[in-house]
Design a protein around this motif. Sequence first.
Motif, short mmCIF file in Angstrom:
data_model
loop_
_atom_site.label_atom_id
_atom_site.label_comp_id
_atom_site.label_asym_id
_atom_site.label_seq_id
_atom_site.Cartn_x
_atom_site.Cartn_y
_atom_site.Cartn_z
N VAL A 457 0.84 -1.19 0.00
CA VAL A 457 0.00 0.00 0.00
C VAL A 457 0.87 1.23 0.00
N SER A 458 0.22 2.37 -0.12
CA SER A 458 0.92 3.63 -0.26
C SER A 458 2.02 3.80 0.77
N SER A 459 3.15 4.32 0.31
CA SER A 459 4.23 4.62 1.24
C SER A 459 3.83 5.73 2.19
N LEU A 460 2.67 6.34 1.93
CA LEU A 460 2.17 7.40 2.80
C LEU A 460 1.19 6.87 3.84
N LEU A 461 1.00 5.54 3.91
CA LEU A 461 0.04 4.97 4.84
C LEU A 461 0.32 5.45 6.25
N VAL A 462 -0.70 6.03 6.87
CA VAL A 462 -0.57 6.61 8.20
C VAL A 462 -1.22 5.75 9.26
N ILE A 463 -2.36 5.12 8.92
CA ILE A 463 -3.12 4.34 9.90
C ILE A 463 -3.44 2.97 9.32
N LEU A 464 -3.11 1.91 10.06
CA LEU A 464 -3.44 0.55 9.67
C LEU A 464 -4.06 -0.14 10.89
N ASN A 465 -5.34 -0.42 10.79
CA ASN A 465 -6.06 -1.05 11.90
C ASN A 465 -6.69 -2.36 11.41
N LEU A 466 -6.08 -3.48 11.81
CA LEU A 466 -6.57 -4.82 11.46
C LEU A 466 -7.02 -5.58 12.70
N SER A 467 -7.29 -4.90 13.77
CA SER A 467 -7.59 -5.54 15.04
C SER A 467 -8.94 -6.27 15.02
N GLN A 468 -9.11 -7.17 15.99
CA GLN A 468 -10.35 -7.91 16.20
C GLN A 468 -10.79 -8.68 14.95
N GLY A 473 -0.49 -16.33 11.69
CA GLY A 473 0.83 -16.26 11.08
C GLY A 473 1.68 -15.19 11.75
N SER A 474 2.82 -14.94 11.20
CA SER A 474 3.76 -14.00 11.80
C SER A 474 3.65 -12.62 11.16
N LEU A 475 4.17 -11.67 11.87
CA LEU A 475 4.30 -10.31 11.34
C LEU A 475 5.67 -10.23 10.69
N THR A 476 5.68 -10.14 9.38
CA THR A 476 6.95 -10.26 8.65
C THR A 476 7.74 -8.97 8.67
N ALA A 477 8.99 -9.09 8.27
CA ALA A 477 9.92 -7.96 8.33
C ALA A 477 9.51 -6.81 7.43
N GLU A 478 8.67 -7.08 6.41
CA GLU A 478 8.29 -6.02 5.48
C GLU A 478 7.52 -4.89 6.14
N VAL A 479 7.01 -5.14 7.35
CA VAL A 479 6.28 -4.08 8.05
C VAL A 479 7.15 -2.84 8.25
N GLY A 480 8.45 -3.04 8.30
CA GLY A 480 9.37 -1.91 8.49
C GLY A 480 9.39 -0.94 7.33
N SER A 481 8.84 -1.34 6.17
CA SER A 481 8.82 -0.43 5.01
C SER A 481 7.75 0.64 5.14
N LEU A 482 6.82 0.46 6.08
CA LEU A 482 5.76 1.45 6.28
C LEU A 482 6.28 2.55 7.20
N ASP A 483 7.22 3.33 6.67
CA ASP A 483 7.96 4.27 7.52
C ASP A 483 7.19 5.53 7.85
N MET A 484 5.97 5.70 7.31
CA MET A 484 5.16 6.86 7.68
C MET A 484 3.99 6.48 8.57
N LEU A 485 3.94 5.23 8.96
CA LEU A 485 2.84 4.73 9.78
C LEU A 485 2.87 5.39 11.16
N THR A 486 1.71 5.91 11.59
CA THR A 486 1.62 6.50 12.93
C THR A 486 0.81 5.63 13.89
N ILE A 487 -0.15 4.88 13.34
CA ILE A 487 -0.96 3.99 14.18
C ILE A 487 -0.94 2.59 13.57
N LEU A 488 -0.51 1.61 14.34
CA LEU A 488 -0.56 0.20 13.92
C LEU A 488 -1.27 -0.59 15.01
N ASP A 489 -2.45 -1.07 14.69
CA ASP A 489 -3.25 -1.82 15.66
C ASP A 489 -3.56 -3.19 15.08
#
Length: 928
Positions: A457-468, A473-489
């Motif tokens: 998704v956009s490199s500008l992604l600010v909020i990602l909410n996948l809760s509930q 599976g695992s949270l893979t290393a690629e999550v580190g590419s979301l360098d503009m993320l402010t909220i990860l739930d």
Amino acid sequence: MKPATSLSSSSSPSPSSLTHFLIYAFVIYLTPTIISGGNETDHEALLKIKSLVTHDPYGALASWNNSFHFCDWEHVYCGKRHKRVTYIELESNGVEGSLSPYVGNLSFLRMLSLVNNSFQGAIPLELGRLSRLRFLFLYQNKFSVVIPANISGCFNLAQIGLSNNELVGSIPKEISFLSKLNFLSLFNNNLTGGIPPFLGNLTSLEMLSVKENPFGGSIPHIVGHLKSLKELYFGGCSLYGTIPDSLYNLSLLINISLGDNHLTGSLHPAIGGKLTVDFSKLRDIYYINLRDNLFGSNEPDEMKFIDSLKNCTGLLRLELGNCNFQGMIPWSIGNLSSQLKFLYLYGNQLHGDLPTSIGNLVGLEMLSLGGNQFAGNVPSTIGNLQKLKVVYLGENQLSGQIPDAMGNLSSLISLYLSSNMLEGVIPSSLGNCRNLLALYLNDNKLSGKIPTPHLQVSSLLVILNLSQNNLFGSLTAEVGSLDMLTILDLSDNNLSGVIPISLGDCGSLLGLSLKGNLFQGVIPQSLSSLKALVVLDISYNKLSGQIPKFLEHLKLEYLDLSYNEFEGANESALSVLGNSRLCGGIVELGLPKLYVWCKKLKRKSHISQTSTNKGFITVAYNQLLKATNGFSESNLIGKGSFSSVYKGTLYEDDGTFVAVKVLHLQIQGAQRSFMRECEAWRNIRHRNLLKIITSCSSADFQGNPFKALVYEFMPNGSLHDWLHSSESTSRLSLIQIMKIFMDIAYALDYIHGDLKPSNVLLDDDMVAHVGDFGLARFLAFISLYKNISTGIRGTIGYVAPEYGVGRQMTSGGDVYSFGILVLEGMTGKRPTDEIFKEGISLHKFASMALRDNIVTNIIDVNIINVYQEEAEVKEIKKEANMKTIIEECVASTVKTGVSCSMNSPTQRMDIKNVVLELQHILNTLQNI
């Protein structure tokens, strides 16, 4: 001058002698006018008007004296032939006082414009004498009492603007005698008594706005007699009853706004054989706002009124949210205008399937159907809507899978599908939505793995909410590419494995919640890089090892480590809410430095911490108590959630006023904010930065900690007050606001700041000073996270999208904030204004106006002078040229604001170029 014929008292005058006498008398009558070069009545009236002005901060009336003819006075225009006052334009000059009754002596006056000042008291009855008056603009002042009934004496009036005042009482019946009236604006006053039926007599009206008044009552049927009406604004008037049928006969209507009332009844097109609603006659309508009312009939097909909108081919916005509508959306919704951009049906009781015909609305940019009871699948035809920027389908009962066609929405900024019953995997096609800023899929039944490698998704992604959900599976290393993320739930799933080290690359994170999963292993040391992190919840997992020491250095306000397997920890004790709990002696946390620091703070709270405030001479609590008259209410000049500001005199023999900001230390983080602000001000010196005089870190007479900062007093308050507050004593002209923009730009070229209008303060000379680098920025994100976690919609405000509020400040982020401030100043609209939500932002609002070459349509009426009738008192060529230059300058200023507030930091103007551009605009304005 002598008479042509001598008259004897003992003889009767001849006809010839009488004629000469009358000529003589007339000449004597005109002598003062001829001698003064103008009409003495007008001269006296203008001086009387000036005499009741109590405050003129910019010298708008300085030329109103006997030095030269009144027709040459500033803001006064006369007719070329008769040299009588025809036009007074005194807009946005900060003038305060009352309006003299002598205004009624200006018998040739055709236009009176006092817009955006602070005139108060009653509108003088003497205005009723002005039979030639055509334009009366008194809006955005503080006029109170009632609208004078004898305004009907101004029988040539074409336009009346009395909005944004403090008028009371009812609309006088006499206003209905103004047969030439085509514009009546009374919105945002305190008018009562219902919307009077006699307004239906004003058959020349094209615009009628009485919104935001507590009228009460119903909409009179006779309003339907206003056949010339194009714009009707009755919103926020506490109206009840039904919409009269006659309104649908106003075939010229382009805008109808009845929102925020208590209107009831059905909008069904036919009940009992009688046609009650028929939008088909409103062929030119482009805006319909009926939101926030109490419609609804419990009939299964009450939404059938949508059918009658198919002939409204220019419809742009349809707002029907929170209206108590029931039933199903008819298939005919797909027959609405292809120009429709905004469809708002949020918060009703609509049910059934979403019709696939929605895919025909190819012009849609915002689709809000959330907060209903829709079931069935999300129609794949939504993928046809290439212009969609915001999709809000949350809080329904939608089921099935998220259609792959969602990935076709290349313009998508925000996608809200939360609180449904969606199943299956997260489609990898969402990776095509390169502009996505916010993705809410929480509270569903989604399963499978998080497709991090595919969800590009956009490199500008600010909020990602996948809760509930049921993600595993695992949270893979690629999550580190979301360098503009402010909220990860990702809370309340079945995720396992270790917390990836790469998560430490998400340097913009404010809030991170992994609670309620199956994560194992230790808290990675890389998380120490998350300097902006405020909320960390990793409770209810299987984490082990030692609690890392770096947590004590993070700026956490919410920390929950409970119900894990950390070594030596009491499972029930590891929930920490705010700094006060961190100081509570929970030894199991293994954070001894925090604990010791808190103990030292309590023991030494009565000692002035001069080391904290290096570079300042500190003062004691009792000095500030005396300076502010015991922190009395009479000295209070401002109060917020985290500080109160008092006016005071620090030294009796000096008499210089200061501003004392007392921090509310019960607010979490206030202590740290105090130290941070002291650090920020320690060595800086700049003309456009607020000057700090001293500080106080002590205790009050009850032994409670006390901290305050003492600043140079800014007598003209904040920019926010001048732009928005009804208590503002003055207003800003275009040149003044341009100078303020220049001052702010100079300050930002020197230092980073927490930039917003309330942090821009103005001195005696209206020079802007940027201040407050601490507490406001610190607490903003707390509110942000709490709101976002419950599904906030709309702009964050002044904060650059790449890092949110808590990230370390950068020049690019400052420029973004400055751009938003410029656009706010020019449009008069806050970035959090009600109209800026569901993906519509102040930046986009302005950029669209630039694109469509309609910038003057969005500029605050307080900024540009009104030019109507000016051609009659000035050379047309000169007036037109002046207007063109001003419009070009305004457009250039808006373009600068848009360029500064681009989403991508690399596309923003450099602050040095901003200064040069603003200087060029200011020079052009000053040389007109």
